[in-house]
Design a protein around this motif. Structure first.
Motif: not given
Ligand SMILES: [Zn+2]
Length: 253
Positions: A130-135
């Motif tokens: 999982y990867l999001n923009s904050h990451g």
């Protein structure tokens, strides 16, 4: 519809919204279609199916989201960071979830690498679930620093979804991504300037075919004389040279 299935539908909707993969209105509409079917005692279509039919998502993306959901339920909620040295390139392996809660450990690793003089860093994303923009933003700042020191931060093994997040953030023209580790490591052999156009795509230009032996910066007077329909743009100097063009002597691209 069983309780379990209901939960699944609900969670997919949440995931889609959290990942910004579908507009809320489209998800609401799809949920309404499902509700109508249930009220009319018909078998409701899956949320994913409805969104695919409406061309909001493609099948591959749905499959990946479902896979992530499976893994997300398991033990992979944490992020493990591993480091390897391959031919002087620091390979950082991200294993697990990279979201806003992981900023601190990620920052620490990059700080340490920078302090130890590593400017060539390859990030292995193949174990990311999982990867999001904050990451992503937790290490974007290090890209500039690494480049200022003559190195770079390159990424490999990204899932379609991770690439999608990059694209949404406008990072795909700025960051280099590769399929595998070997290609990423090899790419460090060339200075970053060879790959990047100056800030944006389509800045190196020449004429189609052999009419112009040279390639130019788009503001060169010679470049401006090339008719729009004859123009060919290159992603980078490297791409221009690779197609047999020479650098213009006037604008010196
Ligand atoms: Zn020129």
């Amino acid at each position: 519809m069983s309780k379990k299935l209901k939960d699944t539908y609900h969670k997919i909707g949440e995931l889609l919204m959290r990942h910004n993969l579908a507009p809320a209105a489209a998800i609401d509409e799809a949920l309404a279609i499902q509700r109508t079917a249930i009220e009319q005692k018909r078998t409701p279509q899956r949320l994913g199916e409805i969104l695919i039919e409406r061309k909001i998502l493609d099948r591959k993306l749905i499959k990946e989201i479902l896979e992530e959901q499976q893994v997300g339920r398991g033990t992979k909620r944490i992020l493990k960071l591993d480091l390897r040295d391959v031919d002087g390139v620091a390979v950082v392996v991200l294993d697990g979830r990279l979201d806003e809660t992981k900023e601190e450990p990620v920052t620490k690793v990059f700080e340490r690498l920078m302090n130890r003089g590593f400017a060539r860093i390859a990030v292995d994303c193949s174990k990311l679930v999982y990867l999001n923009s904050h990451g992503i933003s937790s290490f974007v700042a290090y890209i500039d620093e690494a480049r200022a020191r003559g190195g770079d931060l390159k990424f490999f093994g990204m899932s379609t979804e991770a690439r999608f997040v990059m694209e949404r953030l406008g990072l795909s023209n700025f960051v280099q991504t590769f399929d595998g580790e070997t290609e990423a490591i090899k790419a460090f052999g060339l200075p970053i300037d060879e790959y990047m156009s100056r800030g944006a795509l389509a800045e190196y230009v020449s004429s189609e075919g052999k009419r112009d032996r040279f390639y130019h910066l788009s503001y060169c007077t010679a470049a401006q004389k090339i008719h729009e329909e004859d123009r060919t743009y290159f992603e980078s100097k490297w791409h221009a040279r690779n197609s047999g063009k020479l650098p213009c002597k006037r604008c010196k691209p």
